[in-house]
Enzyme design. Structure first.
Site, PDB file in Angstrom:
ATOM      1  N   LYS A  12       2.230  -2.662   6.121  1.00 14.92           N
ATOM      2  CA  LYS A  12       2.469  -2.501   4.682  1.00 14.92           C
ATOM      3  C   LYS A  12       3.922  -2.138   4.395  1.00 14.92           C
ATOM      4  CE  LYS A  12      -1.644  -3.614   3.203  1.00 14.92           C
ATOM      5  NZ  LYS A  12      -1.849  -4.794   2.366  1.00 14.92           N
TER       6      LYS A  12
ATOM      7  N   SER B  25       0.869  -1.189   0.000  1.00  8.90           N
ATOM      8  CA  SER B  25       0.000   0.000   0.000  1.00  8.90           C
ATOM      9  C   SER B  25       0.900   1.231   0.000  1.00  8.90           C
ATOM     10  CB  SER B  25      -0.867   0.026   1.258  1.00  8.90           C
ATOM     11  OG  SER B  25      -1.477   1.295   1.414  1.00  8.90           O
TER      12      SER B  25
ATOM     13  N   TYR C 229      -1.643  -0.756  10.371  1.00 10.54           N
ATOM     14  CA  TYR C 229      -1.736  -0.936   8.921  1.00 10.54           C
ATOM     15  C   TYR C 229      -0.480  -0.396   8.235  1.00 10.54           C
ATOM     16  CZ  TYR C 229      -3.788  -0.946   4.216  1.00 10.54           C
ATOM     17  OH  TYR C 229      -4.037  -1.185   2.888  1.00 10.54           O
TER      18      TYR C 229
HETATM   19  P1  NAI Z   1     -11.561  -6.088   0.762  1.00  5.29           P
HETATM   20  O1  NAI Z   1     -11.820  -6.008   2.230  1.00  5.29           O
HETATM   21  O2  NAI Z   1     -12.588  -5.530  -0.178  1.00  5.29           O
HETATM   22  O3  NAI Z   1     -11.263  -7.600   0.344  1.00  5.29           O
HETATM   23  C1  NAI Z   1     -10.372  -8.388   1.073  1.00  5.29           C
HETATM   24  C2  NAI Z   1     -10.648  -9.839   0.784  1.00  5.29           C
HETATM   25  O4  NAI Z   1      -9.713 -10.597   1.552  1.00  5.29           O
HETATM   26  C3  NAI Z   1     -12.038 -10.290   1.225  1.00  5.29           C
HETATM   27  O5  NAI Z   1     -12.601 -11.117   0.229  1.00  5.29           O
HETATM   28  C4  NAI Z   1     -11.786 -11.042   2.524  1.00  5.29           C
HETATM   29  O6  NAI Z   1     -12.737 -12.080   2.759  1.00  5.29           O
HETATM   30  C5  NAI Z   1     -10.399 -11.604   2.267  1.00  5.29           C
HETATM   31  N1  NAI Z   1      -9.683 -11.874   3.516  1.00  5.29           N
HETATM   32  C6  NAI Z   1      -9.549 -11.060   4.590  1.00  5.29           C
HETATM   33  N2  NAI Z   1      -8.850 -11.652   5.554  1.00  5.29           N
HETATM   34  C7  NAI Z   1      -8.500 -12.881   5.082  1.00  5.29           C
HETATM   35  C8  NAI Z   1      -7.785 -13.973   5.624  1.00  5.29           C
HETATM   36  N3  NAI Z   1      -7.287 -13.934   6.855  1.00  5.29           N
HETATM   37  N4  NAI Z   1      -7.609 -15.077   4.861  1.00  5.29           N
HETATM   38  C9  NAI Z   1      -8.140 -15.139   3.606  1.00  5.29           C
HETATM   39  N5  NAI Z   1      -8.847 -14.137   3.052  1.00  5.29           N
HETATM   40  C10 NAI Z   1      -9.025 -13.024   3.777  1.00  5.29           C
HETATM   41  O7  NAI Z   1     -10.134  -5.379   0.558  1.00  5.29           O
HETATM   42  P2  NAI Z   1      -9.553  -4.526  -0.672  1.00  5.29           P
HETATM   43  O8  NAI Z   1      -9.887  -3.095  -0.448  1.00  5.29           O
HETATM   44  O9  NAI Z   1      -9.904  -5.163  -1.952  1.00  5.29           O
HETATM   45  O10 NAI Z   1      -7.984  -4.684  -0.388  1.00  5.29           O
HETATM   46  C11 NAI Z   1      -7.230  -5.752  -0.899  1.00  5.29           C
HETATM   47  C12 NAI Z   1      -5.772  -5.510  -0.573  1.00  5.29           C
HETATM   48  O11 NAI Z   1      -5.362  -4.254  -1.097  1.00  5.29           O
HETATM   49  C13 NAI Z   1      -5.466  -5.448   0.937  1.00  5.29           C
HETATM   50  O12 NAI Z   1      -4.210  -6.026   1.191  1.00  5.29           O
HETATM   51  C14 NAI Z   1      -5.426  -3.962   1.204  1.00  5.29           C
HETATM   52  O13 NAI Z   1      -4.666  -3.627   2.336  1.00  5.29           O
HETATM   53  C15 NAI Z   1      -4.784  -3.445  -0.078  1.00  5.29           C
HETATM   54  N6  NAI Z   1      -5.032  -2.056  -0.356  1.00  5.29           N
HETATM   55  C16 NAI Z   1      -6.312  -1.569  -0.511  1.00  5.29           C
HETATM   56  C17 NAI Z   1      -6.532  -0.229  -0.802  1.00  5.29           C
HETATM   57  C18 NAI Z   1      -7.890   0.330  -1.009  1.00  5.29           C
HETATM   58  O14 NAI Z   1      -8.004   1.549  -1.192  1.00  5.29           O
HETATM   59  N7  NAI Z   1      -8.941  -0.474  -1.035  1.00  5.29           N
HETATM   60  C19 NAI Z   1      -5.396   0.691  -0.912  1.00  5.29           C
HETATM   61  C20 NAI Z   1      -4.108   0.081  -0.736  1.00  5.29           C
HETATM   62  C21 NAI Z   1      -3.938  -1.246  -0.471  1.00  5.29           C
END
Ligand code: NAI
Length: 256
Positions: free
Chosen positions: A166, A147, A162
Protein backbone atom coordinates in the site's frame (compact mmCIF):
# COMPACT_ATOMS: atom_id res chain seq x y z
CA UNK A 1 -21.48 26.03 -13.35
CA UNK A 2 -22.62 25.51 -9.76
CA UNK A 3 -20.34 23.59 -7.46
CA UNK A 4 -22.79 20.68 -7.13
CA UNK A 5 -23.03 20.44 -10.91
CA UNK A 6 -19.23 20.08 -11.05
CA UNK A 7 -19.55 16.84 -9.06
CA UNK A 8 -21.91 15.29 -11.62
CA UNK A 9 -20.66 12.38 -13.72
CA UNK A 10 -23.41 12.34 -16.35
CA UNK A 11 -22.15 10.94 -19.65
CA UNK A 12 -18.95 9.58 -18.10
CA UNK A 13 -17.82 5.95 -18.29
CA UNK A 14 -15.97 4.17 -15.52
CA UNK A 15 -14.19 0.94 -14.64
CA UNK A 16 -14.00 -0.37 -11.07
CA UNK A 17 -11.71 -3.34 -10.39
CA UNK A 18 -12.74 -5.62 -7.56
CA UNK A 19 -16.15 -4.03 -7.90
CA UNK A 20 -18.05 -7.23 -7.09
CA UNK A 21 -18.23 -6.61 -3.36
CA UNK A 22 -17.12 -4.50 -0.43
CA UNK A 23 -15.55 -1.11 -1.06
CA UNK A 24 -15.40 -1.60 -4.84
CA UNK A 25 -19.13 -2.26 -4.99
CA UNK A 26 -19.84 0.84 -2.86
CA UNK A 27 -17.68 3.04 -5.06
CA UNK A 28 -19.17 1.62 -8.27
CA UNK A 29 -22.68 2.39 -7.03
CA UNK A 30 -21.58 5.89 -5.98
CA UNK A 31 -20.24 6.64 -9.48
CA UNK A 32 -23.47 5.31 -10.99
CA UNK A 33 -25.60 7.43 -8.64
CA UNK A 34 -23.53 10.46 -9.70
CA UNK A 35 -24.37 9.71 -13.35
CA UNK A 36 -21.66 7.42 -14.75
CA UNK A 37 -21.96 4.15 -16.64
CA UNK A 38 -19.85 1.65 -14.71
CA UNK A 39 -18.04 -1.54 -15.73
CA UNK A 40 -16.97 -4.07 -13.13
CA UNK A 41 -13.83 -6.18 -13.40
CA UNK A 42 -13.62 -8.96 -10.84
CA UNK A 43 -12.64 -12.61 -10.40
CA UNK A 44 -16.09 -13.49 -9.09
CA UNK A 45 -18.72 -13.68 -11.82
CA UNK A 46 -21.70 -14.06 -9.53
CA UNK A 47 -21.03 -11.00 -7.37
CA UNK A 48 -19.89 -8.90 -10.34
CA UNK A 49 -23.15 -9.65 -12.18
CA UNK A 50 -25.17 -8.72 -9.10
CA UNK A 51 -23.48 -5.33 -8.85
CA UNK A 52 -23.96 -4.78 -12.59
CA UNK A 53 -27.67 -5.38 -12.03
CA UNK A 54 -27.70 -2.84 -9.17
CA UNK A 55 -26.05 -0.29 -11.47
CA UNK A 56 -28.74 -0.89 -14.10
CA UNK A 57 -31.42 -0.39 -11.43
CA UNK A 58 -29.91 3.06 -10.75
CA UNK A 59 -30.57 3.76 -14.45
CA UNK A 60 -27.02 3.50 -15.83
CA UNK A 61 -25.37 1.12 -18.24
CA UNK A 62 -23.05 -1.53 -16.86
CA UNK A 63 -20.64 -4.17 -18.10
CA UNK A 64 -18.83 -7.07 -16.47
CA UNK A 65 -15.39 -8.39 -17.26
CA UNK A 66 -14.27 -11.49 -15.42
CA UNK A 67 -10.52 -11.31 -15.10
CA UNK A 68 -7.47 -11.05 -12.90
CA UNK A 69 -5.77 -7.69 -12.31
CA UNK A 70 -2.38 -9.42 -12.10
CA UNK A 71 -2.66 -10.49 -15.76
CA UNK A 72 -1.93 -7.67 -18.21
CA UNK A 73 -3.98 -9.33 -20.96
CA UNK A 74 -7.04 -9.27 -18.68
CA UNK A 75 -6.54 -5.59 -17.82
CA UNK A 76 -6.15 -4.71 -21.51
CA UNK A 77 -9.19 -6.79 -22.48
CA UNK A 78 -11.37 -5.18 -19.80
CA UNK A 79 -10.48 -1.73 -21.11
CA UNK A 80 -10.93 -2.86 -24.72
CA UNK A 81 -14.41 -4.18 -23.89
CA UNK A 82 -15.35 -0.75 -22.52
CA UNK A 83 -13.97 1.04 -25.60
CA UNK A 84 -15.78 -1.37 -27.94
CA UNK A 85 -19.12 -0.94 -26.14
CA UNK A 86 -18.99 2.65 -24.89
CA UNK A 87 -16.30 4.30 -27.03
CA UNK A 88 -14.27 5.81 -24.16
CA UNK A 89 -13.06 5.41 -20.60
CA UNK A 90 -13.18 8.54 -18.41
CA UNK A 91 -12.75 7.18 -14.88
CA UNK A 92 -11.00 4.15 -13.39
CA UNK A 93 -10.92 2.99 -9.78
CA UNK A 94 -8.17 0.43 -9.21
CA UNK A 95 -9.55 -1.15 -6.07
CA UNK A 96 -8.94 -4.94 -6.21
CA UNK A 97 -6.74 -5.90 -3.30
CA UNK A 98 -6.00 -8.70 -0.85
CA UNK A 99 -4.26 -9.10 2.49
CA UNK A 100 -2.77 -11.71 4.77
CA UNK A 101 -1.12 -11.79 8.18
CA UNK A 102 2.21 -13.44 8.98
CA UNK A 103 5.14 -12.55 11.22
CA UNK A 104 7.88 -11.11 9.00
CA UNK A 105 10.51 -13.68 9.97
CA UNK A 106 8.18 -16.52 8.93
CA UNK A 107 6.51 -14.91 5.92
CA UNK A 108 6.04 -17.60 3.24
CA UNK A 109 7.52 -16.26 0.01
CA UNK A 110 4.46 -17.19 -2.05
CA UNK A 111 2.14 -15.36 0.37
CA UNK A 112 4.31 -12.24 0.16
CA UNK A 113 4.33 -12.50 -3.62
CA UNK A 114 0.54 -12.87 -3.84
CA UNK A 115 -0.12 -9.63 -1.96
CA UNK A 116 2.44 -7.60 -3.89
CA UNK A 117 1.17 -9.01 -7.19
CA UNK A 118 -2.48 -8.09 -6.65
CA UNK A 119 -2.10 -4.87 -4.65
CA UNK A 120 0.86 -3.26 -6.40
CA UNK A 121 1.44 -4.92 -9.78
CA UNK A 122 -2.33 -5.19 -10.33
CA UNK A 123 -2.81 -1.46 -9.79
CA UNK A 124 0.07 -0.72 -12.17
CA UNK A 125 -1.15 -3.03 -14.94
CA UNK A 126 -4.68 -1.66 -14.75
CA UNK A 127 -3.47 1.95 -14.70
CA UNK A 128 -1.27 1.22 -17.71
CA UNK A 129 -4.16 -0.26 -19.70
CA UNK A 130 -6.45 2.63 -18.68
CA UNK A 131 -3.90 5.34 -19.52
CA UNK A 132 -3.26 3.88 -22.98
CA UNK A 133 -6.83 4.77 -23.97
CA UNK A 134 -6.99 8.01 -21.94
CA UNK A 135 -3.77 9.48 -23.42
CA UNK A 136 -5.18 10.05 -26.95
CA UNK A 137 -8.22 11.79 -25.36
CA UNK A 138 -5.95 13.98 -23.22
CA UNK A 139 -8.07 13.43 -20.13
CA UNK A 140 -8.96 10.84 -17.52
CA UNK A 141 -9.27 10.24 -13.80
CA UNK A 142 -7.47 7.31 -12.23
CA UNK A 143 -8.15 6.57 -8.55
CA UNK A 144 -6.07 3.94 -6.80
CA UNK A 145 -7.20 2.39 -3.54
CA UNK A 146 -4.28 2.40 -1.12
CA UNK A 147 -4.74 2.17 2.66
CA UNK A 148 -3.77 3.90 5.89
CA UNK A 149 -1.43 0.89 6.11
CA UNK A 150 0.68 2.67 3.51
CA UNK A 151 1.27 5.39 6.12
CA UNK A 152 1.33 3.58 9.47
CA UNK A 153 2.08 0.09 10.77
CA UNK A 154 -1.12 -1.55 11.99
CA UNK A 155 -1.20 -3.32 15.32
CA UNK A 156 -1.49 -5.91 16.70
CA UNK A 157 -1.62 -7.87 13.40
CA UNK A 158 1.60 -8.31 11.42
CA UNK A 159 1.20 -7.63 7.69
CA UNK A 160 4.43 -6.42 6.17
CA UNK A 161 3.50 -7.38 2.61
CA UNK A 162 0.21 -5.51 2.78
CA UNK A 163 1.78 -2.43 4.38
CA UNK A 164 4.62 -2.37 1.85
CA UNK A 165 2.21 -2.91 -1.08
CA UNK A 166 0.00 0.00 0.00
CA UNK A 167 2.95 2.34 0.58
CA UNK A 168 3.92 1.31 -2.94
CA UNK A 169 0.49 2.24 -4.29
CA UNK A 170 0.77 5.74 -2.79
CA UNK A 171 4.14 6.40 -4.42
CA UNK A 172 3.13 4.67 -7.65
CA UNK A 173 0.20 7.11 -7.72
CA UNK A 174 2.56 10.09 -7.43
CA UNK A 175 4.87 8.66 -10.09
CA UNK A 176 2.05 8.09 -12.58
CA UNK A 177 0.56 11.52 -11.78
CA UNK A 178 3.89 13.15 -12.64
CA UNK A 179 4.28 11.20 -15.91
CA UNK A 180 0.72 11.55 -17.16
CA UNK A 181 -0.09 15.15 -16.12
CA UNK A 182 0.98 16.25 -19.61
CA UNK A 183 -1.80 14.06 -21.03
CA UNK A 184 -4.45 15.60 -18.77
CA UNK A 185 -4.75 12.41 -16.72
CA UNK A 186 -5.18 12.92 -12.97
CA UNK A 187 -3.99 10.08 -10.75
CA UNK A 188 -4.86 10.15 -7.05
CA UNK A 189 -5.29 7.59 -4.30
CA UNK A 190 -7.60 7.02 -1.36
CA UNK A 191 -6.25 5.56 1.88
CA UNK A 192 -9.10 4.13 3.93
CA UNK A 193 -8.74 3.19 7.58
CA UNK A 194 -10.63 0.21 9.00
CA UNK A 195 -13.85 -0.08 7.03
CA UNK A 196 -16.75 -2.27 8.10
CA UNK A 197 -16.89 -4.91 5.34
CA UNK A 198 -17.83 -8.62 5.59
CA UNK A 199 -14.15 -9.35 6.36
CA UNK A 200 -14.52 -7.55 9.69
CA UNK A 201 -17.15 -10.10 10.77
CA UNK A 202 -14.87 -13.08 10.15
CA UNK A 203 -13.55 -14.82 13.28
CA UNK A 204 -9.85 -13.86 13.38
CA UNK A 205 -10.67 -10.23 12.58
CA UNK A 206 -13.69 -9.82 14.84
CA UNK A 207 -11.72 -10.28 18.04
CA UNK A 208 -9.30 -7.52 17.09
CA UNK A 209 -11.96 -4.86 16.53
CA UNK A 210 -12.22 -3.67 20.17
CA UNK A 211 -8.46 -3.05 20.19
CA UNK A 212 -8.64 -1.14 16.90
CA UNK A 213 -11.50 1.01 18.15
CA UNK A 214 -9.30 2.31 21.00
CA UNK A 215 -6.88 3.64 18.36
CA UNK A 216 -9.50 5.51 16.29
CA UNK A 217 -10.18 9.08 17.52
CA UNK A 218 -13.71 9.06 16.05
CA UNK A 219 -14.39 5.85 18.02
CA UNK A 220 -15.95 3.76 15.25
CA UNK A 221 -15.07 1.77 12.16
CA UNK A 222 -15.60 3.46 8.81
CA UNK A 223 -18.58 2.56 6.65
CA UNK A 224 -18.26 1.98 2.92
CA UNK A 225 -20.52 5.02 2.50
CA UNK A 226 -17.81 7.12 4.22
CA UNK A 227 -15.66 6.60 1.11
CA UNK A 228 -18.26 7.35 -1.55
CA UNK A 229 -18.00 11.15 -1.46
CA UNK A 230 -14.27 11.27 -2.04
CA UNK A 231 -14.52 8.80 -4.93
CA UNK A 232 -17.11 10.97 -6.69
CA UNK A 233 -15.02 14.08 -6.00
CA UNK A 234 -11.86 12.52 -7.43
CA UNK A 235 -13.79 11.22 -10.45
CA UNK A 236 -15.39 14.58 -11.18
CA UNK A 237 -14.17 17.86 -12.60
CA UNK A 238 -14.42 19.38 -9.10
CA UNK A 239 -10.99 17.80 -8.47
CA UNK A 240 -9.38 18.89 -11.74
CA UNK A 241 -6.46 20.64 -10.01
CA UNK A 242 -5.63 17.61 -7.85
CA UNK A 243 -3.14 15.00 -8.96
CA UNK A 244 -0.63 12.79 -7.16
CA UNK A 245 -2.53 13.24 -3.89
CA UNK A 246 -3.45 10.61 -1.34
CA UNK A 247 -6.59 11.22 0.72
CA UNK A 248 -6.69 9.49 4.10
CA UNK A 249 -10.16 8.61 5.42
CA UNK A 250 -9.58 6.80 8.69
CA UNK A 251 -11.58 8.40 11.50
CA UNK A 252 -8.34 10.04 12.61
CA UNK A 253 -6.37 6.79 13.13
CA UNK A 254 -3.17 8.15 11.56
CA UNK A 255 -3.14 11.35 13.64
CA UNK A 256 -2.49 9.51 16.95
P1 NAI B 1 -13.01 -7.45 -0.55
O1 NAI B 1 -12.15 -8.65 -0.31
O2 NAI B 1 -14.33 -7.36 0.16
O3 NAI B 1 -13.27 -7.27 -2.12
C1 NAI B 1 -12.22 -7.35 -3.04
C2 NAI B 1 -12.78 -7.64 -4.40
O4 NAI B 1 -11.67 -7.71 -5.30
C3 NAI B 1 -13.50 -8.98 -4.49
O5 NAI B 1 -14.69 -8.83 -5.24
C4 NAI B 1 -12.49 -9.89 -5.19
O6 NAI B 1 -13.11 -10.92 -5.96
C5 NAI B 1 -11.76 -8.89 -6.07
N1 NAI B 1 -10.41 -9.35 -6.41
C6 NAI B 1 -9.47 -9.85 -5.57
N2 NAI B 1 -8.37 -10.18 -6.24
C7 NAI B 1 -8.60 -9.87 -7.54
C8 NAI B 1 -7.84 -10.00 -8.73
N3 NAI B 1 -6.62 -10.53 -8.72
N4 NAI B 1 -8.38 -9.58 -9.89
C9 NAI B 1 -9.64 -9.06 -9.92
N5 NAI B 1 -10.41 -8.93 -8.83
C10 NAI B 1 -9.90 -9.33 -7.65
O7 NAI B 1 -12.07 -6.19 -0.21
P2 NAI B 1 -12.43 -4.75 0.40
O8 NAI B 1 -12.35 -4.83 1.88
O9 NAI B 1 -13.65 -4.22 -0.23
O10 NAI B 1 -11.15 -3.93 -0.09
C11 NAI B 1 -11.10 -3.28 -1.34
C12 NAI B 1 -9.82 -2.48 -1.41
O11 NAI B 1 -9.76 -1.57 -0.32
C13 NAI B 1 -8.54 -3.33 -1.31
O12 NAI B 1 -7.54 -2.78 -2.14
C14 NAI B 1 -8.15 -3.18 0.14
O13 NAI B 1 -6.78 -3.39 0.37
C15 NAI B 1 -8.54 -1.73 0.40
N6 NAI B 1 -8.76 -1.40 1.79
C16 NAI B 1 -9.71 -2.06 2.54
C17 NAI B 1 -9.91 -1.72 3.87
C18 NAI B 1 -10.95 -2.37 4.71
O14 NAI B 1 -11.02 -2.06 5.91
N7 NAI B 1 -11.80 -3.23 4.17
C19 NAI B 1 -9.09 -0.68 4.50
C20 NAI B 1 -8.13 -0.06 3.63
C21 NAI B 1 -7.98 -0.41 2.32
Amino acid sequence: MSILDRFKLDGKTALVTGGGQGIGRGLALALAQAGADVAIMDLNEETANKVAQEIKEIGRRSLVYIGDVTVSKDCNNAVEMIINKWGKLDIAINNAGIGNWFDAENYPEEEWQKVIEVNLKGVFLCAQAEARVMIPKKCGKIINIASMSGHIVNKPQNQTAYNASKAGVIHLTRSLAAEWAKYGIRVNSISPGYIRTPLIDSEPVKKMVPEWLKMIPLGRLGEISDLQGIAVYLASEASDYMTGADIIIDGGYTVW
